[in-house]
Design a protein around this motif. Structure first.
Motif, PDB file in Angstrom:
ATOM      1  N   PRO A 184     -37.876  54.143 -30.211  1.00  0.00           N
ATOM      2  CA  PRO A 184     -38.926  53.505 -29.415  1.00  0.00           C
ATOM      3  C   PRO A 184     -39.405  54.296 -28.210  1.00  0.00           C
ATOM      4  O   PRO A 184     -40.603  54.319 -27.930  1.00  0.00           O
ATOM      5  N   VAL A 185     -38.506  54.976 -27.500  1.00  0.00           N
ATOM      6  CA  VAL A 185     -38.940  55.744 -26.321  1.00  0.00           C
ATOM      7  C   VAL A 185     -39.871  56.873 -26.733  1.00  0.00           C
ATOM      8  O   VAL A 185     -40.885  57.132 -26.077  1.00  0.00           O
ATOM      9  N   MET A 186     -39.554  57.552 -27.836  1.00  0.00           N
ATOM     10  CA  MET A 186     -40.406  58.632 -28.301  1.00  0.00           C
ATOM     11  C   MET A 186     -41.770  58.109 -28.722  1.00  0.00           C
ATOM     12  O   MET A 186     -42.808  58.718 -28.417  1.00  0.00           O
ATOM     13  N   MET A 187     -41.795  56.970 -29.402  1.00  0.00           N
ATOM     14  CA  MET A 187     -43.072  56.401 -29.816  1.00  0.00           C
ATOM     15  C   MET A 187     -43.905  56.001 -28.602  1.00  0.00           C
ATOM     16  O   MET A 187     -45.130  56.168 -28.588  1.00  0.00           O
ATOM     17  N   GLU A 188     -43.232  55.485 -27.566  1.00  0.00           N
ATOM     18  CA  GLU A 188     -43.941  55.164 -26.327  1.00  0.00           C
ATOM     19  C   GLU A 188     -44.518  56.423 -25.690  1.00  0.00           C
ATOM     20  O   GLU A 188     -45.619  56.400 -25.130  1.00  0.00           O
TER      21      GLU A 188
END
Length: 325
Positions: free
Chosen positions: A247-251
């Motif tokens: 999720p952090v990378m997608m954000e």
């Protein structure tokens, strides 16, 4: 180490760091060009008054001769437009000089280099092979940032791609098929497989599945249902893809798309490279040259655009360092 040689980590940019960067490196560029800008603005206004007078005279003369007010207005407007373009050239030249100076100053502050034009676009053939950019007939590349961040190197530049078509009368026209930013980030640890990520990619949706040079691409299910609705992911290594696209990378990818004022971001992780294409506008420009140059908000916008790229690199490095061996 003095202030002028201290490197700035844009992945951790805060107000204090930006203020130091602006005062030490960017503001001097603005100050050095302000006198020339004022002179160019005065010249522009002068020549626009002269052009307006000529345009009015032509419009009146044509109306008197033809008794057609539309003809007079059209020719008068054409003269006004041409005169405006010519009168703006000194300002445009100052804008190019200014951009080259402050982009080079920002690049130097982060240990990178900047080239306004005249370069061979890094990794562009691979971006084409992976279908991250569409086919085209002619191209233009500008604003290349090249440097290193921690243990990885990066290239950020702008591309304008056009496709050629011919109408029934044999006339050739060019249509923009891609305008935006292309990014290559090279990491010290190679990826085990190929992972391709697409946002709402329009015609690029036909690329899903299939093979890349003999390697089968399979649909990757993301942990977050929210991101799975926003992205399509295909890869040859399911485990690695999920580690990379947490999720952090997608954000970070969404933030990069937003920070570059773009849309339809798509990217590929392959070997040691992360290749990114974002459809967007013409970035890193100085803005309104009719206003005073000495304004931190001009610089903050440009610095933030570059910082978003560095933040993605930082996140990939974090994912790589925590990946099971």
């Amino acid at each position: 180490m003095d202030a002028q040689t201290q490197m700035i980590d844009l992945a951790r940019l805060d107000d204090a760091t930006f203020n130091r960067l602006y005062k030490e490196r960017i503001e001097p560029c603005f100050v050095a060009n302000e006198t020339d800008r004022l002179a160019a603005v005065a010249s522009f206004k002068k020549w626009m008054w002269v052009t307006a007078g000529i345009a009015l005279a032509i419009a009146v003369a044509l109306f008197a001769y033809t008794q057609q007010i539309v003809h007079g207005l059209m020719f008068g407007l054409a003269v006004l437009v041409v005169g405006g373009v010519l009168a703006y050239q000194p300002l445009a030249k100052i804008g190019q000089t200014l951009k080259k100076q402050y982009c080079a100053a920002i690049a130097e502050a982060m240990g990178a280099s900047f080239y306004l034009g005249g370069f061979s676009p890094p990794a562009f053939p691979r971006l084409q092979q992976l279908q991250l950019v569409p086919s085209f007939a002619r191209s233009k590349f500008e604003d290349w940032f090249h440097g290193n961040y921690k243990d990885c190197s990066f290239d950020l530049y702008e591309a304008h791609l056009e496709q050629r078509s011919t109408d029934s009368k044999g006339r050739t026209r060019y249509t923009t098929v891609f305008r935006g930013q292309l990014i290559r980030m090279h990491f010290p640890i190679e990826f085990l497989g190929v992972t391709i990520v697409r946002r709402d990619a329009g015609v690029f949706n036909v690329f899903g599945g299939g093979k890349i040079e003999g390697r089968q691409l399979e649909r990757v299910r993301l942990v977050s249902s929210e991101f799975e609705k926003a992205f399509e992911v295909w890869g040859t290594d399911q485990v690695e893809a999920r580690y990379l696209l947490h999720p952090v990378m997608m954000e970070r990818l969404i933030a990069l798309e937003t920070g570059l004022h773009g849309k339809r971001i798509r990217c590929a992780f392959e070997n040691g490279d992360l290749l990114v294409a974002v459809e967007g506008g013409n970035l890193f420009e100085p803005g309104d040259l009719f206003k005073p140059l000495v304004d931190p908000s001009r610089a903050r916008r440009i610095v933030d655009e570059i910082a978003n790229v560095v933040k993605v690199m930082d996140q990939v490095l974090t994912a790589q360092n925590t990946r099971p061996r």
